[in-house]
Write a protein that holds these residues in place. Structure first.
Motif, PDB file in Angstrom:
ATOM      1  N   SER A 120       0.768  -1.232 -27.605  1.00  0.00           N
ATOM      2  CA  SER A 120       1.896  -1.972 -27.043  1.00  0.00           C
ATOM      3  C   SER A 120       3.176  -1.624 -27.794  1.00  0.00           C
ATOM      4  O   SER A 120       3.145  -1.168 -28.940  1.00  0.00           O
ATOM      5  CB  SER A 120       1.636  -3.476 -27.147  1.00  0.00           C
ATOM      6  OG  SER A 120       1.636  -3.883 -28.517  1.00  0.00           O
ATOM      7  N   GLN A 121       4.304  -1.844 -27.121  1.00  0.00           N
ATOM      8  CA  GLN A 121       5.596  -1.602 -27.771  1.00  0.00           C
ATOM      9  C   GLN A 121       5.773  -2.502 -28.989  1.00  0.00           C
ATOM     10  O   GLN A 121       6.388  -2.099 -29.987  1.00  0.00           O
ATOM     11  CB  GLN A 121       6.734  -1.832 -26.772  1.00  0.00           C
ATOM     12  CG  GLN A 121       6.834  -0.779 -25.688  1.00  0.00           C
ATOM     13  CD  GLN A 121       7.141   0.603 -26.256  1.00  0.00           C
ATOM     14  OE1 GLN A 121       7.933   0.765 -27.172  1.00  0.00           O
ATOM     15  NE2 GLN A 121       6.467   1.609 -25.719  1.00  0.00           N
ATOM     16  N   GLU A 122       5.224  -3.695 -28.930  1.00  0.00           N
ATOM     17  CA  GLU A 122       5.328  -4.619 -30.065  1.00  0.00           C
ATOM     18  C   GLU A 122       4.593  -4.062 -31.280  1.00  0.00           C
ATOM     19  O   GLU A 122       5.119  -4.073 -32.398  1.00  0.00           O
ATOM     20  CB  GLU A 122       4.753  -5.986 -29.669  1.00  0.00           C
ATOM     21  CG  GLU A 122       4.887  -7.035 -30.762  1.00  0.00           C
ATOM     22  CD  GLU A 122       4.313  -8.375 -30.342  1.00  0.00           C
ATOM     23  OE1 GLU A 122       4.332  -9.302 -31.173  1.00  0.00           O
ATOM     24  OE2 GLU A 122       3.858  -8.488 -29.184  1.00  0.00           O
ATOM     25  N   ASP A 123       3.349  -3.564 -31.063  1.00  0.00           N
ATOM     26  CA  ASP A 123       2.597  -2.983 -32.178  1.00  0.00           C
ATOM     27  C   ASP A 123       3.259  -1.713 -32.687  1.00  0.00           C
ATOM     28  O   ASP A 123       3.281  -1.443 -33.891  1.00  0.00           O
ATOM     29  CB  ASP A 123       1.161  -2.668 -31.734  1.00  0.00           C
ATOM     30  CG  ASP A 123       0.269  -3.899 -31.760  1.00  0.00           C
ATOM     31  OD1 ASP A 123       0.739  -4.964 -32.216  1.00  0.00           O
ATOM     32  OD2 ASP A 123      -0.890  -3.803 -31.305  1.00  0.00           O
ATOM     33  N   LYS A 124       3.799  -0.917 -31.754  1.00  0.00           N
ATOM     34  CA  LYS A 124       4.468   0.325 -32.160  1.00  0.00           C
ATOM     35  C   LYS A 124       5.680   0.014 -33.037  1.00  0.00           C
ATOM     36  O   LYS A 124       5.922   0.668 -34.063  1.00  0.00           O
ATOM     37  CB  LYS A 124       4.884   1.120 -30.931  1.00  0.00           C
ATOM     38  CG  LYS A 124       5.377   2.521 -31.244  1.00  0.00           C
ATOM     39  CD  LYS A 124       5.788   3.256 -29.979  1.00  0.00           C
ATOM     40  CE  LYS A 124       4.588   3.541 -29.089  1.00  0.00           C
ATOM     41  NZ  LYS A 124       4.972   4.359 -27.906  1.00  0.00           N
ATOM     42  N   GLY A 125       6.453  -0.999 -32.646  1.00  0.00           N
ATOM     43  CA  GLY A 125       7.601  -1.402 -33.454  1.00  0.00           C
ATOM     44  C   GLY A 125       7.178  -1.890 -34.831  1.00  0.00           C
ATOM     45  O   GLY A 125       7.842  -1.616 -35.832  1.00  0.00           O
ATOM     46  N   ALA A 126       6.038  -2.605 -34.873  1.00  0.00           N
ATOM     47  CA  ALA A 126       5.534  -3.092 -36.157  1.00  0.00           C
ATOM     48  C   ALA A 126       5.110  -1.930 -37.057  1.00  0.00           C
ATOM     49  O   ALA A 126       5.346  -1.955 -38.271  1.00  0.00           O
ATOM     50  CB  ALA A 126       4.356  -4.040 -35.929  1.00  0.00           C
TER      51      ALA A 126
END
Length: 286
Positions: free
Chosen positions: A157-163
């Motif tokens: 997910s984009q959220e995990d990628k950002g993290a």
């Protein structure tokens, strides 16, 4: 030849010697460690003997890629997290006197989590490589695309990628690495960090360099050359490549000559990438 970069995977020792003998008969390679000669090696097909052969042939920089895995098998993930193979090659590079060691690490796979990525990055930091190239698998570097082929990769997910991207900056900067841009982290005393500090860092199709003012000649499938304002690229079709060489022709498939407006855009883009800022008045004067 001030800079030489050997890409495309680990060659056999016999092929390496044959290649370098051919090149040295036609080009003058600098002596006494004056040149930057680097090689990309495949972790799964490289051992101490090959590392020694690379150093014997004059290579003084090495880049090690963390292998891409499917991740569906628990054993594959365990292998991905195992630092021993990379540790062995870094030890070999230190023993043989390589000037720098770079490690490539991708993030953004569906099987990765911020915690698993942070754990992997922590094991790499403990090995103290001179450079780390961290890249997003949504757009992997050109050198990885032939290995991936047309196989579609499941991404997180984009959220995990950002993290994961946040983890890169937090852990590497805390460990003393300097971010020079485009996913490249280096130690403060690294050649690239010093070049950036002095305003002499350049960027080519192979990444950041201290030698961007040189003509750039590419050999092999899909290789890119740059001579002054002219860019050319070799064909990536092996049959056409061999046929053109067999007819005493350069295996060029396309080219582009920069006009004045394009030169300005290229200069602005490169200075932003290399300096992380832009001296507008300097660009206007130029």
């Amino acid at each position: 030849v001030e800079q030489f970069h050997l890409a495309g995977g680990t060659p056999s020792i016999a092929h390496l010697k044959q290649l370098m003998n051919h090149l040295r008969r036609r080009f003058h390679f600098l002596e006494h460690e004056c040149g930057d000669y680097s090689a990309e090696v495949d972790l799964r097909h490289t051992d101490w003997a090959i590392m020694g052969a690379l150093r014997e042939q004059g290579f003084n920089h090495v880049s090690i890629g963390v292998p891409d895995i499917d991740g569906e098998c628990e054993m594959s993930v365990a292998c991905y997290q195992n630092p021993a193979p990379i540790n062995s090659l870094i030890d070999a590079a230190r023993t043989f006197g390589f000037r720098s060691v770079n490690v490539d690490l991708g993030f953004g796979h569906a099987w990765q989590t911020p915690d698993s990525f942070a754990a992997k990055l922590a094991t790499l930091i403990e090995l103290e490589p001179d450079r780390l190239m961290v890249f997003d698998y949504a757009r992997p570097p050109r050198r990885y695309r032939p290995l991936i082929g047309d196989k579609e990769r499941a991404l997180c997910s984009q959220e995990d990628k950002g993290a994961m991207r946040q983890v890169c900056f937090e852990q590497l900067i805390a460990a003393g690495y300097h971010y020079i841009g485009m996913g490249q982290f280096v130690r403060p005393d690294d050649d690239l960090a010093i070049a950036q500090e002095r305003g002499r860092l350049r960027r080519t199709c192979d990444g950041f360099t201290r030698h961007g003012f040189c003509d750039h000649i590419g050999f092999g499938l899909g290789a890119i050359s740059q001579i002054d304002e002219l860019y050319t690229q070799n064909t990536d079709e092996i049959e056409r490549y061999q046929r053109q060489l067999g007819n005493d022709q350069l295996p060029t498939s396309r080219g582009w000559r920069f006009e004045s407006g394009e030169q300005i855009r290229h200069t602005v883009t490169e200075r932003l990438a290399c300096d992380l800022e832009l001296d507008i008045r300097s660009i206007e004067r130029r």
